[in-house]
Write an enzyme that holds these catalytic residues in place. Structure first.
Site, PDB file in Angstrom:
ATOM      1  N   GLY A   1       0.692  -4.967   0.640  1.00 55.92           N
ATOM      2  CA  GLY A   1      -0.671  -5.082  -0.009  1.00 55.92           C
ATOM      3  C   GLY A   1      -0.495  -5.667  -1.533  1.00 55.92           C
TER       4      GLY A   1
ATOM      5  N   ALA B   1       0.922  -1.016   0.092  1.00 55.23           N
ATOM      6  CA  ALA B   1       0.171  -0.086   0.023  1.00 55.23           C
ATOM      7  C   ALA B   1       1.178   1.263  -0.081  1.00 55.23           C
ATOM      8  CB  ALA B   1      -0.788   0.127   1.527  1.00 55.23           C
TER       9      ALA B   1
ATOM     10  N   GLU C   1      -0.821  -9.308  -0.699  1.00 52.76           N
ATOM     11  CA  GLU C   1      -2.232  -9.514  -0.642  1.00 52.76           C
ATOM     12  C   GLU C   1      -2.975  -9.562  -1.769  1.00 52.76           C
ATOM     13  OE1 GLU C   1      -1.908  -6.392   2.448  1.00 52.76           O
ATOM     14  OE2 GLU C   1      -3.247  -7.753   3.627  1.00 52.76           O
TER      15      GLU C   1
ATOM     16  N   GLU D   1       4.118  -5.611   7.458  1.00 52.07           N
ATOM     17  CA  GLU D   1       3.546  -4.446   8.131  1.00 52.07           C
ATOM     18  C   GLU D   1       3.774  -4.186   9.616  1.00 52.07           C
ATOM     19  OE1 GLU D   1       2.351  -6.638   5.983  1.00 52.07           O
ATOM     20  OE2 GLU D   1       0.739  -5.718   4.617  1.00 52.07           O
TER      21      GLU D   1
END
Ligand code: COA
Length: 260
Positions: free
Chosen positions: A112, A67, A115, A135
């Site tokens: 992300g 992200a 993911e 993270e």
């Protein structure tokens, strides 16, 4: 296909290739990328001429490095929930696509990015691919489904190890764990992904969609996967393609599926 500001798309035969196009930021997922992914997946699903999609990153360094951390600054708790929910909605849409979507992981797939790759139906990795959920280093946890899909794909023990240590693993290790379906040379990445999609495209489309639905039913709260299989088996039997597939077998010829 329409023009996007953070994505590039290419159609080859009946396959769509989607590039996340922020090479200078290692294809990090900002709000615009998430919104455009949502849009492109809708367009892909709605376009009957398309039979499969490949999601990859522009450049030779990253699939997606996570992200976009620059958007995390000053985020309130409520905004954090909204950000995660939005990502979940889009990634669930990818996972539930009735047509296959392959992540062609061409470099870093972190946070992300890992993911996103896990939301796709298959992951083909280039030799330089790196996977991880770092993270906790940022005082965070995965927010786009990582704690759930990593457990589903590689089991609780290894998932906890990666999630808690923030370790990054290479493509060979990811393949050993079942996170990457295959590892190929970088130059072969797109061709291998396309050839898998072409193979799936020779199968009965309704049956392909129902397999995706049944497998994910297993992981969906309140849905009985076994019962979903029983019901969707019946739905397949009611298709013209079932009649064609079984007749073609008995007549010793190739089936001509219509997706009906
Ligand atoms: N969000 C925002 N920007 C990112 C990013 C992310 N997740 N990952 C990389 N970038 C940006 C960098 O800030 C840099 O931008 P700049 O040139 O404007 O400074 C550019 O992409 C190149 O990254 P850089 O860190 O210089 O490359 P590197 O080869 O030294 O390191 C990584 C590569 C992947 C190891 C490193 O970029 C990294 O750790 N990224 C964050 C990974 C992460 O924690 N992801 C989870 C987020 S929840």
């Amino acid at each position: 296909m329409k023009e996007f500001s953070t994505l590039l798309t290419e159609t080859q035969d009946n396959l769509l290739i989607i590039y996340i196009n922020r090479e200078d930021k290692l294809n990090a997922l900002n709000k615009t990328v998430i919104a455009e992914l949502n849009e492109v997946v809708d367009l892909f699903i709605a376009d009957d001429s398309l039979r499969g999609a490949i999601l990859t990153g522009k450049g030779n360094k990253a699939f997606v490095a996570g992200a976009d951390i620059s958007e995390f600054k000053g985020l309130s708790q409520q905004e954090g929930v909204a950000l995660a929910r939005r990502g979940h909605d889009v990634f669930n849409k990818i996972e539930q696509s009735p047509k296959p979507i392959i992540a062609a992981v061409n470099g870093f797939a972190l946070g992300g990015g890992c993911e996103l790759a896990m939301a796709c139906h298959l992951r083909i990795a280039s030799e330089n691919a790196k996977f991880g959920q770092p993270e906790v280093k940022l005082g965070l946890i995965p927010g786009y489904g990582g704690t759930q899909r990593l457990v589903q794909l590689i089991g609780k023990g290894k998932a906890l190890e990666l999630l808690l240590t923030a370790d990054t693993i290479d493509a060979t290790e990811a393949n050993k764990l079942g996170l990457a379906n295959q590892v190929v040379q970088t130059v072969e990445l797109l061709e291998t992904s396309k050839s898998i999609l072409r193979k799936i495209a020779t199968q009965a489309p309704v049956a392909v969609a129902k397999v995706i639905e049944c497998v994910h039913a297993h992981f969906t709260d309140g849905i009985d996967g076994f019962n979903t299989e029983i019901e969707t088996f019946g739905e397949c039997v009611a298709t013209e393609d079932f009649v064609e597939g079984t007749t073609a077998f008995l007549e010793k010829r190739k089936a001509n599926f219509k997706g009906k």
